[in-house]
Design a protein around this motif. Structure first.
Motif, PDB file in Angstrom:
ATOM      1  N   SER A 839       0.823  -1.208   0.000  1.00 41.86           N
ATOM      2  CA  SER A 839       0.000   0.000   0.000  1.00 41.86           C
ATOM      3  C   SER A 839       0.855   1.256   0.000  1.00 41.86           C
ATOM      4  N   THR A 865      -3.584  -5.894   1.633  1.00 46.35           N
ATOM      5  CA  THR A 865      -4.002  -5.202   0.417  1.00 46.35           C
ATOM      6  C   THR A 865      -2.825  -5.207  -0.550  1.00 46.35           C
ATOM      7  N   THR A 884      -5.666  -2.545  -7.630  1.00 48.43           N
ATOM      8  CA  THR A 884      -5.518  -2.709  -6.177  1.00 48.43           C
ATOM      9  C   THR A 884      -6.690  -3.491  -5.638  1.00 48.43           C
ATOM     10  N   THR A 886      -7.926  -6.325  -1.998  1.00 42.33           N
ATOM     11  CA  THR A 886      -7.642  -6.820  -0.645  1.00 42.33           C
ATOM     12  C   THR A 886      -8.018  -8.279  -0.567  1.00 42.33           C
TER      13      THR A 886
END
Length: 889
Positions: A839, A865, A884, A886
């Motif tokens: 991240s 993540t 992106t 998670t």
């Protein structure tokens, strides 16, 4: 002086006495002369009334009858003269009826010589006492004489003496059996005209033949003869029962039946004997019968209700009943009882009417709406507007008309700017297109030109030649609104069916009629109505014009659009709808008229004036005239064995080809596109006088081609100038793309002068633009532009990430720890790099690098993540994209 005066007085007194004697003598002489004169007049009257005795005159005429197209009896007239009379012979009369009638009316009938002296003496004394002739005393023979010779005469002594003399003559010349048969065939048995004559009365009361009468039935009939109106059991059951019992007692008295038979007969209740006759007219036939009656009177000058006739018609009873059910709302649910229908169905090629619709719940004597005029709406457009344009303007059936906003100021129109039913305008079109959509502006414009060329009087005569009476319209002048149905009075279904049948029959007008022939029984004469009508057939608009109207209607009626869909499946059908509106614009009159080679049918639906005042309109019923006409014609087509064809093309017309939208007409050239060629009909010699020039096209002066941000090509042409017309069809814009080796790699055609080409070049290309006719290989000059494409340029990298079969999108959360990354390289030689970042943007795993397209799988830790960055490089440039997501813990 005194003596002289005295002598004068005496002399005057003597004169006075002498005058009174003369007066008295004169009066006696006058009285004698009057008596002799009255005696002579009495004798002369009796002589004149009895000198022409003829047994033939005593015969009873039967009621007039109407027969259908198959020769089957469909209607028997009832009238004051003949009723529903059907004569019977003496052999058909049961003895019990003869006994009952003789007992009740003339007990010495078989004994006297036509008159009964004791009865006459008794009646004379009664009449003398009352100082007037009250009737009575007549024998059966005298009653036959009275019915035959003096049916409406006042009762006088000369009439009574004449009856006696003629009765004596009748008895000498014909038998008693013949006399009583004449009597029973002639006399009233009740109030109704359906009870004149014993055969009709037997049907009227008991629904049986005379030969089947029983004792109580015979006594009831005999009882009515004394006073038919009073003793009709349908109106006075108690009096009729009492009178029947009196007759039964008389039959016992004269020895015709026993007391036991009398008592048994009295036990039969009259109301149980009655059975209203099934001969009551079928109301479904009433409109047709009324039309027949009107026609008989017109053609023969005689009323079938008063003169015995046998009338043979063309009625199709099954079709007539079917049409009546439709009108009455039995076939379709019209919901509103005020909604009316009228119609006429006739044979196309001979004018013979086979069925009519007189109105909803039509009863005999009602106003027959089949002959009532209504505003025709658009239903007259094919004839009144375009048909007369063929006649007076020499148009062909492929003529182009314009539907555009127009203000009219001629022929009674005060600055009138009419509109179409949809409120829009639709440009250029053929006549068929204008008719199938019922556009108003082309029709009005055409009619204006017809009136300018032919004149009002000619139009009126043309309509009359088709059987349409325009006398009422003539009073007010023919105005432009007539083009779209705005008539002062209108047309009737019978007229409209006849007019379109005439058109379908190459213009041969044959008067619409119901009757084949009429047999006038008393005169032994036959009036051949149909033959006379066929012999008097006339040409109306001309066989050329009529043929062209017919072909025009055939061309669009099979379109299957709107109400014409209800005619689908019917062979060779031509049709036209019609709608008229109230002043407020609400739908008022609805029409459908259609023809085939065999039959023509016209149907109107609408509301009468009172319902219209209440605000009712026909907008929700627009489909029904088409349904009714379709069903009637389909029934006829299914039940017609000997099918006809339309009359042949007349020699006065020819089929031509013209260039669409060009007037005066031109023949197409070899380069005229098929879409611009119209094949149609024209009067011979009125086709094209020139040929269209070979196709040419304008030069292209402006053309640009540029590469857009998506890597495709935008093009822009100078817009084509159509001011010179589009004789050769539509012009399109063509783009061709050539690569660096001059190979054609892409071609695209645009309908507009700007657009984006669906091609993405990978190298330098040459883009060529030019005009072209859509249907011809005729092109303009070509203009080219070069586009230099940077070969090292790359698009966005193309890849997908999936987990457990589902796509992983940017910002999503996944439950599984395994993912697959599928990369699609833009070139198989390009290098692909996959990186995983935290991240904070730091690399988590070692980058994965490979060449070309491939799929790579990874296992990740839960609860973190990740950002995946995929980079593609061709050695000179590179592109990347990140996702992106998670992994849930």
């Amino acid at each position: 002086m005194t003596d002289s005066l005295t002598r004068t007085k005496k002399k005057n007194k003597k004169k006075s006495q002498l005058n009174w004697k003369k007066v008295l003598v004169s009066l006696i002489i006058v009285f004698i002369i009057i008596c002799l004169g009255m005696g002579c007049f009495f004798a002369w009257s009796v002589y004149k009334e009895t000198e022409d005795f003829s047994a033939e005159r005593l015969l009873s005429g039967e009621a007039s009858k109407i027969y259908d197209a198959n020769g089957e009896l469909m209607y028997t007239y009832g009238s004051d003269e003949n009723g529903k009379r059907e004569n019977v012979t003496y052999e058909e009369l049961p003895q019990v009826l003869i006994d009952a009638v003789v007992s009740a009316e003339d007990s010495r009938f078989f004994e006297h010589d036509g008159f009964d002296l004791p009865r006459i003496a008794k009646t004379f004394i009664t009449n003398l006492a009352s100082l007037r002739i009250t009737g009575g005393g007549s024998t059966i023979t005298q009653q036959v004489i009275k019915q035959s010779y003096f049916p409406d005469a006042e009762r006088t002594y000369t009439r009574k003496l004449s009856e006696v003399i003629l009765a004596i003559q009748a008895t000498k010349e014909i038998s008693k059996e013949e006399i009583i048969t004449l009597y029973l065939n002639k006399i009233y048995f009740g109030r109704s005209t359906s009870s004149i004559g014993v055969a009709a009365a037997s049907k009227y009361y008991f629904n049986k033949d005379v030969s089947q009468l029983t004792l109580p039935e015979a006594a009831l009939l005999a009882g009515t003869l004394n006073s038919p109106s009073r003793y009709d059991p349908y109106y006075n059951l108690e009096a009729a029962t009492s009178r029947r019992n009196v007759v039964l007692n008389l039959m016992v008295q004269h020895g015709y039946i026993t007391q036991e038979e009398c008592d048994l007969a009295k036990q039969v209740k009259v109301e149980n004997m009655l059975s209203q006759s099934s001969t009551t007219s079928d109301s479904s036939l009433a409109a047709y019968v009324d039309l027949v009656t009107e026609e008989v009177i017109e053609k023969t000058g005689m009323n079938p209700a008063e003169t015995q006739m046998n009338i043979y018609t063309y009625c199709n009873q099954d079709l007539q009943r079917m049409a009546t059910q439709m009108a009455n709302g039995e076939t379709y649910d019209y919901t509103d009882e005020d909604l009316q229908m009228a119609g006429s169905v006739q044979s196309t090629q001979d004018g013979r009417i086979v069925a009519v619709i007189g109105g909803r719940n039509y009863k005999s004597g009602d106003l027959n709406k089949a002959t009532v005029k209504q505003q025709p709406g658009s239903s007259m457009k094919p004839i009144l507007d375009y048909g007369l344009a063929y006649k007076y303007l020499d148009w062909c059936t492929g003529h182009t008309v314009e539907d555009k906003e127009t203000t009219f100021n001629s022929h009674g129109s005060n600055s009138w700017t009419p509109k179409n039913w949809d409120g829009s305008f639709h440009g250029s079109m053929t006549i068929s297109e204008a008719l199938v959509n019922s556009w108003n502006i082309p029709a009005i414009s055409t009619f204006e030109q017809v009136l300018d060329s032919g004149g009002e009087d000619a139009v009126i005569e043309d309509m009359k030649s088709l059987g349409i009476d325009m006398s009422y319209e003539e009073e007010n002048g023919i105005q432009l609104p007539y083009a779209i149905g705005g008539w002062a009075k209108g047309v009737s279904p019978v007229e409209l069916a006849g007019a379109y049948a005439t058109v379908a029959n190459n213009g041969i007008y044959i008067e619409s009629h119901t009757i084949n022939y009429v047999e006038i029984v008393d005169k032994n004469e036959t009036v051949n109505v149909d033959q006379d009508i066929q012999d008097n057939a006339t040409q109306s608009l001309g066989e050329d014009v009529s043929f062209m109207i017919r072909e025009t209607m055939l061309s669009y009626s099979s379109s299957g659009s709107g109400s014409y869909a209800y005619l689908s499946g019917i062979d060779n059908v031509g049709a036209k709808t019609g709608t008229s509106n109230t002043e407020s614009g609400a739908s008022k009159d609805l029409w459908m008229t259609a023809y085939t080679p065999d039959y023509t049918c016209s149907v109107w639906m609408g509301f009468e004036s009172q319902a219209l005042k209440e605000g009712k309109n026909t907008s929700r019923y627009r489909a029904y005239p088409g349904k009714v006409v379709g069903d009637l014609l389909e029934y006829l087509e299914d039940n017609t064995t000997e099918k006809k064809s339309y009359p042949d093309q007349p020699d006065s017309v020819e089929q031509i080809q013209i260039v669409a939208g060009v007037y005066p007409y031109q023949s197409p050239s070899s380069s005229t596109p098929a879409s611009s060629v119209v094949t149609c009909w024209a009067k011979k010699g009125k086709g094209p006088t020139s040929t269209a020039a070979e196709a040419t096209i304008n030069n292209l002066n402006s053309f640009e081609a540029t590469l857009n941000s998506s890597g495709t090509i935008n093009v822009s042409f100078g817009a084509y100038d159509t001011s010179s017309g589009t004789t050769y069809g539509t012009v399109v814009y063509v783009v061709e793309v050539y690569d660096e080796s001059n190979q054609l790699v892409h071609t695209e055609t645009l309908s507009n002068n700007t657009g984006t080409i669906n091609y993405k070049p990978t190298g330098n290309v040459r883009v060529v633009g030019y005009y072209k006719y859509a249907e011809l290989e005729v092109t303009s000059n070509k203009v080219e532009r070069t586009i230099n494409v940077n070969t090292s340029q790359l698009d966005d990298v193309n890849y997908t990430i999936t987990s457990n079969g589902s796509t992983v999108s940017n910002g999503s959360t996944i439950s599984g720890t395994s993912i697959a990354i599928n990369v699609h390289a833009q070139n198989e030689s390009n290098t692909i790099t996959i990186q995983f970042l935290s991240s904070t943007g730091e690399s988590i795993l070692d980058p994965i690098t490979f060449t070309g397209s491939a799929t790579r799988e990874f296992t990740l830790d839960s609860g973190f993540t990740y950002t995946v960055r995929v980079t593609e490089s061709n050695g000179t440039n590179s592109v990347n994209r990140s996702t992106t997501f998670t992994v849930s813990g």
